[in-house]
Design a protein around this motif. Structure first.
Motif, PDB file in Angstrom:
ATOM      1  N   ASP A 101      -6.083  -0.930  -4.776  1.00  0.00           N
ATOM      2  CA  ASP A 101      -5.507  -1.603  -3.607  1.00  0.00           C
ATOM      3  C   ASP A 101      -6.480  -2.683  -3.135  1.00  0.00           C
ATOM      4  OD1 ASP A 101      -4.134  -2.352  -1.353  1.00  0.00           O
ATOM      5  OD2 ASP A 101      -3.726  -0.287  -0.694  1.00  0.00           O
ATOM      6  N   GLU A 102      -6.158  -3.923  -3.477  1.00  0.00           N
ATOM      7  CA  GLU A 102      -7.014  -5.067  -3.164  1.00  0.00           C
ATOM      8  C   GLU A 102      -8.474  -4.801  -3.536  1.00  0.00           C
ATOM      9  OE1 GLU A 102      -6.177  -7.037   0.493  1.00  0.00           O
ATOM     10  OE2 GLU A 102      -4.240  -6.044   0.690  1.00  0.00           O
ATOM     11  N   SER A 111       0.837  -1.211   0.000  1.00  0.00           N
ATOM     12  CA  SER A 111       0.000   0.000   0.000  1.00  0.00           C
ATOM     13  C   SER A 111       0.866   1.254   0.000  1.00  0.00           C
ATOM     14  CB  SER A 111      -0.918   0.011   1.221  1.00  0.00           C
ATOM     15  OG  SER A 111      -1.810  -1.072   1.160  1.00  0.00           O
TER      16      SER A 111
HETATM   17 MG   LIG Z   1      -2.193  -2.579   2.268  1.00  0.00          MG
END
Ligand SMILES: [Mg+2]
Ligand SMILES: Nc1ncnc2c1ncn2[C@@H]1O[C@H](COP(=O)(O)OP(=O)(O)OP(=O)(O)O)[C@@H](O)[C@H]1O
Lengths: 400, 241
Positions: free
Chosen positions: B166-167, B45
């Motif tokens: 992010d995911e 991240s």
């Molecule tokens: Mg992360």
């Protein structure tokens, strides 16, 4: 970014947190209602008093014994004044043609009694012209008789309330009463007049000026009222009066004030009162402002991740600052508007209940309320908004 | 074009220094589809945030389209995020009190677009992810997959060249996850650079190539289609090429 769009966005946040919005609104509303109704009351009192004075006409001069150094205050309060005699007043009338009427006044207090009943009253020793300058009406009988000022006849004109207390419903005219230690005959009863220049005319008795001086055991009058032909002559007459007195006394030992001066000093005293009241009310607005600040601080910390998102989407610091600032301003101005409407309703209700007091919020107070409630939101919204704008986007997104 | 040269991101925790990223040097060309993988806490991240101009390197150089990001002031960074970059988050990050359409329109508001044009563009974007019938619904009335599609519409509405996710499927079931991935692949096929942080090998397999992080360092680069399971991918004995 258009301000309208930010306003809309800010409004959605306020709508979402209805209870919180409502609570902080109430704070502002109370503050504003306080400002509006209290200043209206102060202004009403000022107008009430000045109206009372204005109804007496503006062509009157008041001569008081004694010279006070500081202008604008109430003379006769400090120092031991020299005499202002009946002769002085006569001389003024004789020498100054613009003086329509000169009315000497000797004030004292005395007990009045009839049979078993009695009370203390203010005794005004004066001349028949007093009735003209004060615009007095009679309920029964006659006013004081014309004639030589030096002749102190044992006659008295009594106020309406005095008559009621001494005689009840019975006829007073022609009856004997005691004033101080003096036996006198009632000539007449005044119609209800209410308060004039600080004297409740319902609770006084009037006697010939010579009688009044003798009762007070003095040679000096309390004051003299001069009625001047035209308002334009006031200043000139004022100077001439002083000249006449200087000629007779060898010094300037009287104070001449205009009705206007009394009025304006009274008015300014009452204006100060209104300001003080407004100040107190303004404190409650400040408290409301702190309430808004708290709400906004909570709002910012609750919406930290939203701020992070807005930053990730490309909002500038300025835009984020504006979002939260406008939210606060919206809150306080809405409170201001509601408070203004409510305050107006309170004033309307008040004047409906007490029509005698012409209460109405002064224009400056209404303007100040609008300005202050707007300013309160801005002032107390800046800190929270600044905080939001300065948040680090990464930690904000994570809600930290 | 993304250029990272010896990038470090260091957090100071009292006396300790924690390197969330260290010696990261990487180049990502326009139109590439890159997956970033690695164990929890490995710096994925952090790397994505730096690339997205939300965070700055403590050390090293980062150039985006040839511009030195360190030299940009906050307003210029906001401008870059607005026009160049679209973010998609695991937890969607929709504004709960706004309708789907209003959420999609948010970047247009920051760009100062007039309402009528904004509405038109917003509806087009929402239509592109198949959610026009839900335009007036609040996020709480949408499923996870629908929320992420709203987020995709919002991320793409300004026409950015770079999408950072992010995911994006971390909170979705496999069916709606698949739908979201298809959409992202389609956007990549239409020329957008796509960076996806993921734990899921099946997500990584869609990428052209995979960058593996461990303790803030790039430890491995592999082709997307060669990804099999996490154990081999994260294995420690293989040195970084
Ligand atoms: Mg992360
Ligand atoms: N604000 C911060 N202060 C201190 N340390 C931080 C901060 N943000 C991240 N870290 C640390 O940096 C390291 C990398 O964090 P990062 O969020 O990039 O990991 P990640 O690979 O995304 O993990 P995950 O898969 O769990 O999301 C972690 O050890 C984390 O604890």
């Amino acid at each position: 970014m258009k301000t309208v769009d930010i306003l809309r966005f800010a409004a959605t946040a306020l709508v979402q947190h209805r209870r919180r919005t409502l609570l902080s609104l109430i704070g502002v509303v109370i503050g504003v209602v306080a400002v509006v109704s209290l200043t209206a009351l102060g202004e009403g009192a000022r107008r009430y008093v000045t109206d009372q004075f204005a109804s007496l006409g503006s062509s009157l001069l008041i001569v008081m014994p004694g010279k006070n150094e500081t202008t604008g205050g109430f003379p006769g309060v400090m120092g031991a004044p020299n005499d202002l005699t009946l002769e002085d007043v006569k001389a003024v009338q004789r020498h100054i043609p613009q003086v329509l009427r000169a009315v000497p006044i000797a004030l004292s207090t005395a007990d009045v009694a009839h049979l078993e009943r009695g009370r203390q009253v203010m005794v005004i020793g004066t001349t028949p012209d007093f009735r003209r300058v004060r615009d007095l009406r009679m309920l029964a009988g006659r006013f004081l008789p014309a004639g030589d000022w030096e002749r102190g006849a044992p006659v008295v004109v009594i106020g309406r309330k005095v008559a009621r207390e001494l005689f009840g419903q019975a006829n007073a005219v022609g009856e004997p009463i005691r004033v101080g230690g003096w036996r006198m005959r009632v000539l007449g009863v005044l119609a209800g007049q209410g308060t004039q220049m600080g004297l409740n005319m319902d609770e006084v008795v009037l006697v010939p000026v010579a009688t009044g001086l003798r009762m007070a055991n003095r040679t000096s009058l309390s004051r003299a009222i001069l009625e001047v032909h035209s308002v334009a002559d006031m200043e000139a007459v004022k100077r001439r009066v002083i000249d006449v007195v200087i000629e007779r006394h060898d010094e300037e030992d009287v104070t001449v004030i205009t009705q206007e001066a009394v009025l304006s000093s009274l008015s300014s005293i009452l204006q100060v009162l209104t300001l003080v009241v407004a100040g107190i009310a303004a404190i409650s607005l400040t408290v409301a402002g702190i309430g808004i600040m708290n709400v906004m601080l909570v709002s910012v910390s609750e919406r930290t991740s939203e701020v992070g998102l807005l930053k990730a989407l490309g909002a500038t610091r300025r835009q984020i600052l504006l979002i939260f600032l406008l939210e606060a301003v919206l809150l306080s101005t809405a409170g201001g508007a509601i408070g203004l409407a409510l305050g107006w309703a309170v004033v309307e209700l008040g004047t409906a209940l007490y029509p005698a007091v012409p209460a109405s919020p002064p224009a400056w107070a209404v303007g100040a309320v609008i300005g202050v409630s707007f300013g309160t939101g801005t002032l107390f919204g800046v800190l929270p908004a600044w905080r939001a704008a300065r948040l680090d986007p990464v930690s904000a997104l994570q809600g930290r | 074009m993304i250029h990272l040269e010896d990038v470090w991101r260091t957090y100071r925790m009292g006396d300790e220094e924690l390197h969330a990223l260290r010696e990261v040097t990487e180049e990502i060309r326009d139109g590439e589809h890159v997956a970033i993988m690695g164990p929890s806490g490995s710096g994925k991240s952090t790397l994505l945030n730096i690339i997205g101009c939300l965070d700055r390197p403590t050390r090293g150089r980062y150039r985006l389209d040839g511009r030195e990001v360190a030299s940009l002031d906050p307003d210029e960074l906001a401008e870059v995020r607005l026009h160049r970059i679209g973010f998609i988050f695991q937890s969607f990050h929709l504004v709960p009190r706004l309708s789907a359409l209003d959420n999609v329109e948010l970047p247009l508001i920051f760009a100062g677009m007039p309402p009528a044009e904004r509405r038109k563009r917003g509806e087009e974007a929402l239509d592109a992810v198949g959610l026009m019938p839900w335009a007036g619904h609040r996020p709480s009335e949408l499923s996870g997959g629908q929320k992420q599609r709203v987020a995709i519409a919002r991320a793409t509405i300004m026409g950015p060249g770079l999408l950072l996710a992010d995911e994006p499927t971390g909170n979705l079931d496999s069916r709606s996850g698949h739908q979201v991935l298809e959409m992202l692949s389609q956007l990549n096929a239409n020329g957008k650079t796509l960076l996806v942080v993921t734990h899921d090998p099946s997500v990584a397999r869609r990428a052209d190539r995979v960058v593996v992080l461990r303790d803030g360092q790039i430890v491995r680069r592999v082709e997307g289609r060669s990804v099999s399971d996490l154990a081999t991918l994260f294995a420690e004995d293989v040195p970084a090429p």
